[in-house]
Motif scaffolding. Sequence first.
Motif, PDB file in Angstrom:
ATOM      1  N   ARG A 283       0.727  -2.051  -9.371  1.00  0.00           N
ATOM      2  CA  ARG A 283      -0.547  -1.770  -9.234  1.00  0.00           C
ATOM      3  C   ARG A 283      -1.257  -0.990 -10.236  1.00  0.00           C
ATOM      4  NH1 ARG A 283      -1.925  -0.767  -3.305  1.00  0.00           N
ATOM      5  NH2 ARG A 283      -3.581   0.745  -4.298  1.00  0.00           N
ATOM      6  N   GLU A 284      -2.314  -1.714 -10.864  1.00  0.00           N
ATOM      7  CA  GLU A 284      -3.074  -1.060 -11.946  1.00  0.00           C
ATOM      8  C   GLU A 284      -3.276   0.375 -11.823  1.00  0.00           C
ATOM      9  OE1 GLU A 284      -3.649  -2.192 -15.014  1.00  0.00           O
ATOM     10  OE2 GLU A 284      -2.263  -4.043 -14.646  1.00  0.00           O
ATOM     11  N   ASP A 285      -4.142   0.780 -10.549  1.00  0.00           N
ATOM     12  CA  ASP A 285      -4.143   2.016 -10.130  1.00  0.00           C
ATOM     13  C   ASP A 285      -3.268   3.069 -10.429  1.00  0.00           C
ATOM     14  OD1 ASP A 285      -2.974   1.081  -8.058  1.00  0.00           O
ATOM     15  OD2 ASP A 285      -4.297   2.203  -6.745  1.00  0.00           O
ATOM     16  N   LEU A 286      -1.900   2.634 -10.542  1.00  0.00           N
ATOM     17  CA  LEU A 286      -0.687   3.461 -10.585  1.00  0.00           C
ATOM     18  C   LEU A 286      -0.091   3.384 -12.071  1.00  0.00           C
ATOM     19  CD1 LEU A 286       1.292   3.014  -7.276  1.00  0.00           C
ATOM     20  CD2 LEU A 286      -0.109   5.039  -7.973  1.00  0.00           C
ATOM     21  N   TYR A 287      -0.136   1.967 -12.527  1.00  0.00           N
ATOM     22  CA  TYR A 287       0.578   1.808 -13.841  1.00  0.00           C
ATOM     23  C   TYR A 287      -0.449   0.939 -14.435  1.00  0.00           C
ATOM     24  CZ  TYR A 287       4.536   2.931 -10.750  1.00  0.00           C
ATOM     25  OH  TYR A 287       5.439   3.732 -10.081  1.00  0.00           O
ATOM     26  N   PRO A 288      -1.324   1.477 -15.218  1.00  0.00           N
ATOM     27  CA  PRO A 288      -2.233   0.702 -16.013  1.00  0.00           C
ATOM     28  C   PRO A 288      -1.394  -0.118 -16.934  1.00  0.00           C
ATOM     29  CG  PRO A 288      -2.818   3.022 -16.022  1.00  0.00           C
ATOM     30  CD  PRO A 288      -1.637   3.172 -15.230  1.00  0.00           C
ATOM     31  N   ASN A 289      -2.055  -1.249 -17.234  1.00  0.00           N
ATOM     32  CA  ASN A 289      -1.284  -2.354 -18.010  1.00  0.00           C
ATOM     33  C   ASN A 289       0.155  -2.552 -17.410  1.00  0.00           C
ATOM     34  OD1 ASN A 289      -3.709  -2.477 -19.807  1.00  0.00           O
ATOM     35  ND2 ASN A 289      -2.859  -0.602 -20.690  1.00  0.00           N
TER      36      ASN A 289
ATOM     37  N   GLU B  33       6.916   5.358 -21.939  1.00  0.00           N
ATOM     38  CA  GLU B  33       6.045   6.634 -21.985  1.00  0.00           C
ATOM     39  C   GLU B  33       5.438   7.097 -20.645  1.00  0.00           C
ATOM     40  OE1 GLU B  33       7.044   5.256 -26.013  1.00  0.00           O
ATOM     41  OE2 GLU B  33       5.876   4.180 -24.162  1.00  0.00           O
ATOM     42  N   ARG B  34       4.871   5.883 -19.829  1.00  0.00           N
ATOM     43  CA  ARG B  34       4.414   6.266 -18.718  1.00  0.00           C
ATOM     44  C   ARG B  34       5.170   7.211 -17.879  1.00  0.00           C
ATOM     45  NH1 ARG B  34       1.874   1.686 -16.808  1.00  0.00           N
ATOM     46  NH2 ARG B  34       3.020   0.004 -18.085  1.00  0.00           N
ATOM     47  N   PHE B  35       6.381   7.166 -18.045  1.00  0.00           N
ATOM     48  CA  PHE B  35       7.342   7.969 -17.075  1.00  0.00           C
ATOM     49  C   PHE B  35       7.403   9.493 -17.555  1.00  0.00           C
ATOM     50  CE2 PHE B  35       8.449   3.935 -15.091  1.00  0.00           C
ATOM     51  CZ  PHE B  35       8.398   4.354 -13.946  1.00  0.00           C
ATOM     52  N   LEU B  36       7.100   9.597 -19.036  1.00  0.00           N
ATOM     53  CA  LEU B  36       7.206  11.007 -19.437  1.00  0.00           C
ATOM     54  C   LEU B  36       5.899  11.458 -19.316  1.00  0.00           C
ATOM     55  CD1 LEU B  36       8.519   9.896 -23.073  1.00  0.00           C
ATOM     56  CD2 LEU B  36       9.967  10.715 -21.006  1.00  0.00           C
ATOM     57  N   GLU B  37       4.834  10.712 -19.098  1.00  0.00           N
ATOM     58  CA  GLU B  37       3.410  11.224 -18.995  1.00  0.00           C
ATOM     59  C   GLU B  37       3.266  11.649 -17.502  1.00  0.00           C
ATOM     60  OE1 GLU B  37       1.309   8.228 -20.278  1.00  0.00           O
ATOM     61  OE2 GLU B  37       1.950   8.322 -22.573  1.00  0.00           O
ATOM     62  N   ARG B  38       3.740  11.143 -16.479  1.00  0.00           N
ATOM     63  CA  ARG B  38       3.298  11.507 -15.073  1.00  0.00           C
ATOM     64  C   ARG B  38       4.525  11.292 -14.237  1.00  0.00           C
ATOM     65  NH1 ARG B  38      -0.513   7.838 -11.579  1.00  0.00           N
ATOM     66  NH2 ARG B  38       0.726   8.771  -9.610  1.00  0.00           N
ATOM     67  N   GLN B  39       4.644  12.088 -13.226  1.00  0.00           N
ATOM     68  CA  GLN B  39       5.602  12.199 -12.145  1.00  0.00           C
ATOM     69  C   GLN B  39       5.132  11.081 -11.177  1.00  0.00           C
ATOM     70  OE1 GLN B  39       8.705  13.859 -13.044  1.00  0.00           O
ATOM     71  NE2 GLN B  39       8.756  14.671 -11.218  1.00  0.00           N
TER      72      GLN B  39
ATOM     73  N   ASN C 248       1.021  -1.150   0.024  1.00  0.00           N
ATOM     74  CA  ASN C 248      -0.115   0.003   0.000  1.00  0.00           C
ATOM     75  C   ASN C 248       1.021   1.229  -0.021  1.00  0.00           C
ATOM     76  OD1 ASN C 248      -1.377   2.397   1.131  1.00  0.00           O
ATOM     77  ND2 ASN C 248      -3.382   0.889   1.294  1.00  0.00           N
ATOM     78  N   PRO C 249       0.968   2.146  -1.149  1.00  0.00           N
ATOM     79  CA  PRO C 249       1.931   3.210  -1.236  1.00  0.00           C
ATOM     80  C   PRO C 249       1.569   4.196  -0.010  1.00  0.00           C
ATOM     81  CG  PRO C 249       0.410   2.658  -3.215  1.00  0.00           C
ATOM     82  CD  PRO C 249      -0.103   2.011  -2.234  1.00  0.00           C
TER      83      PRO C 249
ATOM     84  N   GLU D 132       5.175   5.720  -4.486  1.00  0.00           N
ATOM     85  CA  GLU D 132       4.714   5.045  -5.713  1.00  0.00           C
ATOM     86  C   GLU D 132       5.717   4.286  -6.589  1.00  0.00           C
ATOM     87  OE1 GLU D 132       0.866   7.975  -6.171  1.00  0.00           O
ATOM     88  OE2 GLU D 132       2.773   8.469  -7.380  1.00  0.00           O
ATOM     89  N   TYR D 133       6.844   4.939  -6.539  1.00  0.00           N
ATOM     90  CA  TYR D 133       7.975   4.272  -7.520  1.00  0.00           C
ATOM     91  C   TYR D 133       9.335   4.461  -6.499  1.00  0.00           C
ATOM     92  CZ  TYR D 133      11.224   3.864 -11.161  1.00  0.00           C
ATOM     93  OH  TYR D 133      12.342   3.668 -12.087  1.00  0.00           O
ATOM     94  N   PHE D 134       9.820   3.493  -6.041  1.00  0.00           N
ATOM     95  CA  PHE D 134      11.025   3.264  -5.474  1.00  0.00           C
ATOM     96  C   PHE D 134      11.728   2.195  -5.474  1.00  0.00           C
ATOM     97  CE2 PHE D 134       7.388   1.929  -3.260  1.00  0.00           C
ATOM     98  CZ  PHE D 134       7.552   0.761  -2.714  1.00  0.00           C
ATOM     99  N   PRO D 135      12.311   1.876  -6.801  1.00  0.00           N
ATOM    100  CA  PRO D 135      13.317   0.981  -7.065  1.00  0.00           C
ATOM    101  C   PRO D 135      14.736   0.916  -6.315  1.00  0.00           C
ATOM    102  CG  PRO D 135      13.458   2.831  -8.640  1.00  0.00           C
ATOM    103  CD  PRO D 135      12.365   3.013  -7.834  1.00  0.00           C
ATOM    104  N   PHE D 136      15.109   2.020  -5.677  1.00  0.00           N
ATOM    105  CA  PHE D 136      16.332   2.302  -4.855  1.00  0.00           C
ATOM    106  C   PHE D 136      15.847   2.175  -3.206  1.00  0.00           C
ATOM    107  CE2 PHE D 136      17.713   3.613  -8.937  1.00  0.00           C
ATOM    108  CZ  PHE D 136      18.379   2.889  -9.325  1.00  0.00           C
TER     109      PHE D 136
END
Length: 458
Positions: free
Chosen positions: A358-364, A371-377, A54-55, A382-386
């Motif tokens: 999560r589909e609510d954050l990352y559709p498909n 492109e999803r990273f060019l379209e929104r911050q 849960n973010p 919500e995004y923490f690979p490190f």
Amino acid sequence: MSSQLPNRITSPPWWQLLNWIADPIGFQEKYSQKYGDIFTMRLSGLGSFVVIGNPQVIGAIFSQDSHFDVGRANKLAEPLVGRNSLMLLDGARHRRERKLLMPPFHGERLQTYALAICSITEQVASQWQVNQPFVARTAMQQISLEVILQIVFGLSEGERYRQLKPLLTEWLDMTDSPLRSSMLFLRFLQQDWGAWTPWSQMKRRQRHVHELLQAEIEERRNNLDEGRTDVLSLMMAVRDENGQAIGDEELRDELLTILFAGHETTATTLAWAFYQIHQQPDVREKLLQELDSLGENSSPMKIAELPYLTAVCQETLRMYPVIPVLFPRITKSPVKLGGHLFEKETTLMPSIYLVHYREDLYPNAQQFKPERFLERQYSPNEYFPFGGGSRRCLGYALAQLEMKLVLATVLSKYQLALAEDKPVKLQRRGFTLAPTGGVRIVMTGTKQKSVVLQKVVG
């Protein structure tokens, strides 16, 4: 508000442990579908862990990191990285060491390292033969190990370098499958039953690595060279507010932490990036157009700023988190999170995988879409690979720079294709997840024009 651990998986703890070792992604998928984004697993011999996807709850954990102990939750890693590793420290000592270790990984230092990364990539790639398949992950390991040896350890030649290089590879390859990784999770396998057992072989290699690193540290102490820019030299030069330097044992353990955290992970992520780029012609085409748009004589730092290249790296890190969960956090006192009251000494485990899919954050979410990273911050929860909070990976800027420059250097000069037309699955490799078979690639040709990398001026 209940203080019971939420949504406890009912199967026997030994069964949960075996499934966690064999397939941590499938394990999380299965139980998140059953219980939602917070559930409790019990791993035989290791205890109970509350897995959190849960973010909002993860954001709350990141913002109150001082309420948790993380170092003592990482005991499993001690046999590899040593007890003085930043990963295993908490409180004031963790803050002191982190502050001392941060400068070499940021700012103008990265410009110094950028040229070395490009040069190392060129050296490795120049050995590839047309129409001769090779394993992308192995090639990327050669690059990332050389980056660690040269940029971090400050070694590029000499007897110590020649001994360390194969030794480190052999040591890391000892946990290259779920079965071989199990000795990191099952304490009864961590016994020295003679030279033939995997654990004693691992410890023998570790002792040899320690001896070589200790000899290097002593030599540097006796022959100070203020002109050196490698991470080890910078770490040795730094002092805390009391004028104290980092001790030899701490230095050695931090070098091994960087090796495990930075070498394996970057090589794996690059292998996945090459897999996706060559599986999707439109992604490859966009990337090549962007690289071509730079023209010649581009500085490495200019390349690192390219938006689509950055988005490709971000999407690779989203889809293929190298570790399936973040470092566990142990509550130091009762804490309320997400409608649950967690008692003191509860171990919480934020899941990178569950949030990144999560589909609510990352559709498909199963599709590779830079492109999803060019379209929104995306926010840090919500995004923490490190990772996040006060435990975010120290070397994240260097890792991202390495990914971008390796991809740019290879793609601008070589034409590659996947050697096999089949999906690549994940498998455990120590504490990390890697592509099964390592992604087989073939070089189909070279290009006349490439992004020529020029020394950064100023």
